[in-house]
Design a protein around this motif. Structure first.
Motif, PDB file in Angstrom:
ATOM      1  N   PRO A 198      25.491 -48.418 -13.657  1.00 35.19           N
ATOM      2  CA  PRO A 198      25.506 -49.792 -14.203  1.00 35.19           C
ATOM      3  C   PRO A 198      24.343 -50.642 -13.697  1.00 35.19           C
ATOM      4  CG  PRO A 198      27.689 -49.160 -13.435  1.00 35.19           C
ATOM      5  CD  PRO A 198      26.757 -48.115 -12.948  1.00 35.19           C
ATOM      6  N   TYR A 199      23.965 -50.444 -12.446  1.00 35.41           N
ATOM      7  CA  TYR A 199      22.852 -51.193 -11.852  1.00 35.41           C
ATOM      8  C   TYR A 199      21.542 -50.899 -12.589  1.00 35.41           C
ATOM      9  CZ  TYR A 199      19.390 -52.470  -8.269  1.00 35.41           C
ATOM     10  OH  TYR A 199      18.317 -52.993  -7.596  1.00 35.41           O
ATOM     11  N   PHE A 200      21.295 -49.625 -12.903  1.00 35.23           N
ATOM     12  CA  PHE A 200      20.072 -49.260 -13.610  1.00 35.23           C
ATOM     13  C   PHE A 200      20.100 -49.744 -15.061  1.00 35.23           C
ATOM     14  CE2 PHE A 200      20.012 -45.697 -10.364  1.00 35.23           C
ATOM     15  CZ  PHE A 200      19.023 -46.298  -9.604  1.00 35.23           C
ATOM     16  N   ILE A 201      21.277 -49.696 -15.686  1.00 38.83           N
ATOM     17  CA  ILE A 201      21.402 -50.202 -17.061  1.00 38.83           C
ATOM     18  C   ILE A 201      21.104 -51.704 -17.090  1.00 38.83           C
ATOM     19  CG2 ILE A 201      23.030 -50.651 -18.933  1.00 38.83           C
ATOM     20  CD1 ILE A 201      24.384 -48.012 -18.242  1.00 38.83           C
ATOM     21  N   ALA A 202      21.639 -52.426 -16.112  1.00 35.86           N
ATOM     22  CA  ALA A 202      21.368 -53.872 -16.037  1.00 35.86           C
ATOM     23  C   ALA A 202      19.883 -54.138 -15.851  1.00 35.86           C
ATOM     24  CB  ALA A 202      22.164 -54.491 -14.894  1.00 35.86           C
ATOM     25  N   GLY A 203      19.219 -53.295 -15.061  1.00 29.95           N
ATOM     26  CA  GLY A 203      17.778 -53.454 -14.872  1.00 29.95           C
ATOM     27  C   GLY A 203      17.014 -53.309 -16.179  1.00 29.95           C
ATOM     28  N   VAL A 204      17.433 -52.367 -17.014  1.00 25.34           N
ATOM     29  CA  VAL A 204      16.788 -52.174 -18.320  1.00 25.34           C
ATOM     30  C   VAL A 204      17.013 -53.393 -19.212  1.00 25.34           C
ATOM     31  CG1 VAL A 204      16.796 -50.781 -20.416  1.00 25.34           C
ATOM     32  CG2 VAL A 204      16.947 -49.662 -18.189  1.00 25.34           C
ATOM     33  N   VAL A 205      18.252 -53.884 -19.253  1.00 24.86           N
ATOM     34  CA  VAL A 205      18.560 -55.063 -20.077  1.00 24.86           C
ATOM     35  C   VAL A 205      17.738 -56.263 -19.613  1.00 24.86           C
ATOM     36  CG1 VAL A 205      20.377 -56.685 -20.759  1.00 24.86           C
ATOM     37  CG2 VAL A 205      20.882 -54.236 -20.615  1.00 24.86           C
ATOM     38  N   LEU A 206      17.660 -56.471 -18.301  1.00 19.82           N
ATOM     39  CA  LEU A 206      16.905 -57.605 -17.765  1.00 19.82           C
ATOM     40  C   LEU A 206      15.414 -57.471 -18.029  1.00 19.82           C
ATOM     41  CD1 LEU A 206      18.852 -58.122 -14.438  1.00 19.82           C
ATOM     42  CD2 LEU A 206      18.544 -59.846 -16.211  1.00 19.82           C
ATOM     43  N   ASN A 207      14.909 -56.231 -18.010  1.00 20.92           N
ATOM     44  CA  ASN A 207      13.491 -56.038 -18.316  1.00 20.92           C
ATOM     45  C   ASN A 207      13.165 -56.505 -19.729  1.00 20.92           C
ATOM     46  OD1 ASN A 207      12.714 -55.007 -15.864  1.00 20.92           O
ATOM     47  ND2 ASN A 207      12.976 -52.868 -16.457  1.00 20.92           N
ATOM     48  N   ILE A 225      31.523 -52.611 -17.275  1.00 15.99           N
ATOM     49  CA  ILE A 225      32.984 -52.558 -17.111  1.00 15.99           C
ATOM     50  C   ILE A 225      33.563 -51.165 -17.376  1.00 15.99           C
ATOM     51  CG2 ILE A 225      35.174 -53.481 -17.930  1.00 15.99           C
ATOM     52  CD1 ILE A 225      33.566 -55.386 -16.145  1.00 15.99           C
ATOM     53  N   PRO A 226      33.151 -50.460 -18.444  1.00 15.71           N
ATOM     54  CA  PRO A 226      33.689 -49.106 -18.637  1.00 15.71           C
ATOM     55  C   PRO A 226      33.414 -48.168 -17.468  1.00 15.71           C
ATOM     56  CG  PRO A 226      32.638 -49.881 -20.644  1.00 15.71           C
ATOM     57  CD  PRO A 226      32.302 -50.870 -19.580  1.00 15.71           C
ATOM     58  N   PHE A 227      32.227 -48.259 -16.891  1.00 19.90           N
ATOM     59  CA  PHE A 227      31.918 -47.419 -15.735  1.00 19.90           C
ATOM     60  C   PHE A 227      32.795 -47.789 -14.544  1.00 19.90           C
ATOM     61  CE2 PHE A 227      27.901 -46.657 -18.025  1.00 19.90           C
ATOM     62  CZ  PHE A 227      27.814 -45.278 -17.885  1.00 19.90           C
ATOM     63  N   CYS A 228      33.018 -49.076 -14.360  1.00 19.76           N
ATOM     64  CA  CYS A 228      33.870 -49.531 -13.261  1.00 19.76           C
ATOM     65  C   CYS A 228      35.284 -48.958 -13.413  1.00 19.76           C
ATOM     66  CB  CYS A 228      33.913 -51.056 -13.227  1.00 19.76           C
ATOM     67  SG  CYS A 228      34.824 -51.745 -11.839  1.00 19.76           S
ATOM     68  N   ILE A 229      35.822 -49.017 -14.622  1.00 21.31           N
ATOM     69  CA  ILE A 229      37.162 -48.471 -14.886  1.00 21.31           C
ATOM     70  C   ILE A 229      37.184 -46.966 -14.621  1.00 21.31           C
ATOM     71  CG2 ILE A 229      38.884 -48.078 -16.687  1.00 21.31           C
ATOM     72  CD1 ILE A 229      37.952 -50.721 -17.958  1.00 21.31           C
ATOM     73  N   LEU A 230      36.118 -46.293 -15.039  1.00 24.14           N
ATOM     74  CA  LEU A 230      36.024 -44.848 -14.841  1.00 24.14           C
ATOM     75  C   LEU A 230      35.976 -44.497 -13.357  1.00 24.14           C
ATOM     76  CD1 LEU A 230      35.796 -42.377 -16.755  1.00 24.14           C
ATOM     77  CD2 LEU A 230      33.327 -42.477 -16.408  1.00 24.14           C
ATOM     78  N   SER A 236      35.707 -43.103  -1.491  1.00 28.44           N
ATOM     79  CA  SER A 236      34.630 -44.084  -1.310  1.00 28.44           C
ATOM     80  C   SER A 236      33.999 -44.459  -2.643  1.00 28.44           C
ATOM     81  CB  SER A 236      33.567 -43.537  -0.353  1.00 28.44           C
ATOM     82  OG  SER A 236      33.003 -42.342  -0.842  1.00 28.44           O
ATOM     83  N   LEU A 237      33.936 -43.518  -3.622  1.00 29.60           N
ATOM     84  CA  LEU A 237      33.387 -43.854  -4.937  1.00 29.60           C
ATOM     85  C   LEU A 237      34.284 -44.864  -5.643  1.00 29.60           C
ATOM     86  CD1 LEU A 237      31.360 -43.483  -7.222  1.00 29.60           C
ATOM     87  CD2 LEU A 237      32.710 -41.527  -8.023  1.00 29.60           C
ATOM     88  N   ARG A 238      35.606 -44.735  -5.484  1.00 32.35           N
ATOM     89  CA  ARG A 238      36.532 -45.689  -6.106  1.00 32.35           C
ATOM     90  C   ARG A 238      36.237 -47.112  -5.625  1.00 32.35           C
ATOM     91  NH1 ARG A 238      41.080 -43.208  -5.223  1.00 32.35           N
ATOM     92  NH2 ARG A 238      41.554 -42.600  -7.376  1.00 32.35           N
ATOM     93  N   ILE A 239      35.975 -47.250  -4.332  1.00 39.25           N
ATOM     94  CA  ILE A 239      35.667 -48.571  -3.769  1.00 39.25           C
ATOM     95  C   ILE A 239      34.240 -48.983  -4.122  1.00 39.25           C
ATOM     96  CG2 ILE A 239      35.523 -49.912  -1.633  1.00 39.25           C
ATOM     97  CD1 ILE A 239      37.529 -47.869  -0.434  1.00 39.25           C
ATOM     98  N   TYR A 240      33.309 -48.032  -4.001  1.00 39.37           N
ATOM     99  CA  TYR A 240      31.895 -48.314  -4.253  1.00 39.37           C
ATOM    100  C   TYR A 240      31.671 -48.735  -5.711  1.00 39.37           C
ATOM    101  CZ  TYR A 240      26.845 -47.596  -4.466  1.00 39.37           C
ATOM    102  OH  TYR A 240      25.492 -47.772  -4.642  1.00 39.37           O
ATOM    103  N   GLY A 241      32.440 -48.140  -6.627  1.00 33.45           N
ATOM    104  CA  GLY A 241      32.288 -48.487  -8.041  1.00 33.45           C
ATOM    105  C   GLY A 241      32.555 -49.951  -8.303  1.00 33.45           C
ATOM    106  N   ILE A 242      33.588 -50.499  -7.642  1.00 31.68           N
ATOM    107  CA  ILE A 242      33.873 -51.932  -7.783  1.00 31.68           C
ATOM    108  C   ILE A 242      32.728 -52.754  -7.210  1.00 31.68           C
ATOM    109  CG2 ILE A 242      35.479 -53.785  -7.191  1.00 31.68           C
ATOM    110  CD1 ILE A 242      37.641 -51.611  -6.877  1.00 31.68           C
ATOM    111  N   GLY A 243      32.251 -52.335  -6.033  1.00 29.93           N
ATOM    112  CA  GLY A 243      31.202 -53.096  -5.359  1.00 29.93           C
ATOM    113  C   GLY A 243      29.890 -53.112  -6.108  1.00 29.93           C
ATOM    114  N   SER A 288      29.655 -58.368  -2.062  1.00 32.38           N
ATOM    115  CA  SER A 288      29.263 -58.717  -3.431  1.00 32.38           C
ATOM    116  C   SER A 288      30.311 -59.603  -4.108  1.00 32.38           C
ATOM    117  CB  SER A 288      29.043 -57.449  -4.268  1.00 32.38           C
ATOM    118  OG  SER A 288      30.241 -56.696  -4.348  1.00 32.38           O
ATOM    119  N   LEU A 289      31.597 -59.396  -3.759  1.00 34.47           N
ATOM    120  CA  LEU A 289      32.647 -60.226  -4.351  1.00 34.47           C
ATOM    121  C   LEU A 289      32.613 -61.648  -3.808  1.00 34.47           C
ATOM    122  CD1 LEU A 289      35.627 -57.707  -4.380  1.00 34.47           C
ATOM    123  CD2 LEU A 289      34.402 -58.595  -6.359  1.00 34.47           C
ATOM    124  N   PHE A 290      32.201 -61.799  -2.542  1.00 36.87           N
ATOM    125  CA  PHE A 290      32.139 -63.138  -1.945  1.00 36.87           C
ATOM    126  C   PHE A 290      30.802 -63.814  -2.239  1.00 36.87           C
ATOM    127  CE2 PHE A 290      35.811 -61.628   0.369  1.00 36.87           C
ATOM    128  CZ  PHE A 290      36.553 -62.766   0.557  1.00 36.87           C
TER     129      PHE A 290
END
Length: 314
Positions: A178-187, A219-224, A247-254, A312-314
Motif C-alpha cells: 500500500p505504501y508503494f501504491i500511495a507513492g505512485v498515486v502521489l507522484n 484498505i483491501p490490503f489491510c483487511i487481507l 507480526s504481519l497482522r499488526i504491521y499491516g495495520i501500522g 502512526s495511529l497517534f
C-alpha cells in the motif's frame, strides 16, 4: 594471472574494505546500517528535488533521473561485487546511485532557476525555499517506515536473530505494497496539487481524489493482512515464513495507517503548508524511536510492528 600466494588487486581491495566494515565477531550489521542511513538521507534529498521538478512540470529532466538512477544502482553494484566486496559492495553501489540521483536532481533544479532568472522571470523562484521542508518530510517518512527493521537488527539479541530478521523483512516486502501504491498515486497528483495551491477549490478536488484512490487500494490490503497473514506470507514465501504471521497482522495495520498519514502530509506540503508536516514528522520519529527502544528487546518483531502501528495511529 597472479600466483596463488599473491593476492590480486581486487582481493586486496576487498580485504581492506572488510577490515574497515567487519566487526571482531564477523558481523557487519552496524556498518551496514550506517550505509543504509546514508542511502535514506540522499534518497530523501533526491525525492525532494524530483518533487520540485514535478511541481515545475519539468518532466524531461525528471525522466532522465528516473532512468539514470536505477541503471547506476545496477552498474555500481555489479562492479563493486565483481571486485570482491560482496554484499557490502552491493550496498555501496546503492549509496553511490542515491548520491548521483540527488546531485542530478539538484543540478536540474538550479539550472532551471538560473535560466528563469536570466530571462527576468520569477517562476519557480521559491523552489529552494520549499525543497528543504520537502526533504525533511520525505527523509522523516522514509526513516519512519524503515527504522523498525533497523531496530530489530540493533536491539534484538536472541540466538535466532538472523532468522527473525528474515521473517520481518518478508513482512515489510509484502506489507509495504500500500505504501508503494500511495507513492505512485502521489507522484501523479502532487504536481497538480502544488500547481493549483493558489486555487483552493481546485486543489481540494485533487487532494480528495488522491486520498480516495489511496484508501481504495490500501484498505483491501489491510483487511487481507489482518484476516489471512499466514496465507499471504506462504503464497509468496516458503511455509517457514508463516512464523511471522502475527507480526504481519499488526504491521499491516501500522503501514496502512502510516501510508494514509504520509499521504496527508504530502498533500499539505503540496498545498504550501510547509512547517506543520515537519513538526509532525519529527514528533512521529521521536515517539516511534521511544516505542522501539521499549518494545523490541522484549517482544522482538511483534514489538517492532506494534511500535510503527501505535505511532502512526497517534
Amino acid at each position: 594471472r597472479p600466483p596463488r600466494s599473491t593476492p590480486s588487486n581486487s582481493s586486496a581491495a576487498s580485504d581492506v574494505y572488510k577490515r574497515q566494515i567487519y566487526y571482531k565477531d564477523g558481523s557487519y550489521y552496524p556498518s551496514m546500517i550506517y550505509l543504509l542511513m546514508i542511502i535514506v538521507l540522499f534518497s530523501a534529498w533526491g525525492w525532494a528535488t524530483k518533487g520540485a521538478l514535478q511541481g515545475l512540470f519539468i518532466f524531461k529532466n525528471l525522466s532522465i533521473i528516473q532512468v539514470v538512477e536505477p541503471l547506476s544502482k545496477l552498474v555500481f553494484g555489479l562492479v563493486l561485487v565483481f571486485i570482491g566486496l560482496g554484499v557490502v559492495g552491493a550496498v555501496l553501489g546503492l549509496v553511490a546511485a542515491s548520491i548521483l540521483g540527488a546531485v542530478l536532481g539538484m543540478y536540474y533544479v538550479l539550472r532551471y532557476l538560473n535560466k528563469t532568472k536570466s530571462r527576468g522571470e520569477r517562476k519557480g523562484s521559491n523552489v529552494i525555499l520549499y525543497t528543504p521542508p520537502l526533504f525533511i518530510g520525505i527523509f522523516g517518512v522514509t526513516l519512519i517506515v524503515n527504522m523498525d527493521l533497523l531496530s530489530v537488527k540493533l536491539l534484538y539479541t536472541l540466538q535466532n536473530v538472523h532468522e527473525t530478521i528474515g521473517f520481518y523483512q518478508a513482512n515489510q516486502v509484502i506489507g509495504k505494497i500500500p505504501y508503494f501504491i500511495a507513492g505512485v498515486v502521489l507522484n501523479v497528483t502532487f504536481p497538480y496539487i502544488s500547481y493549483h495551491a493558489v486555487k483552493p477549490e481546485v486543489m481540494r478536488r485533487y487532494a480528495s481524489k488522491t486520498i480516495k484512490y489511496i484508501l481504495l487500494f490500501s484498505i483491501p490490503f489491510c483487511i487481507l493482512f489482518i484476516t489471512m497473514p499466514s496465507e499471504v506470507l506462504t503464497f509468496v514465501y516458503p511455509p517457514i515464513y508463516s512464523h511471522g504471521a502475527q507480526s504481519l497482522r499488526i504491521y499491516g495495520i501500522g503501514i496502512v495507517s502510516a501510508t494514509i498519514t504520509f499521504s496527508m502530509l504530502r498533500i499539505l506540503q503540496g498545498s504550501g503548508c510547509l512547517k506543520k508536516p515537519v513538526f509532525v514528522v519529527v514528533g512521529w520519529i521521536l515517539f516511534e524511536a521511544l516505542l522501539l527502544y521499549m518494545l523490541v528487546p522484549q517482544l522482538g518483531i511483534v514489538g517492532s510492528a506494534l511500535s510503527i502501528t501505535i505511532s502512526s495511529l497517534f
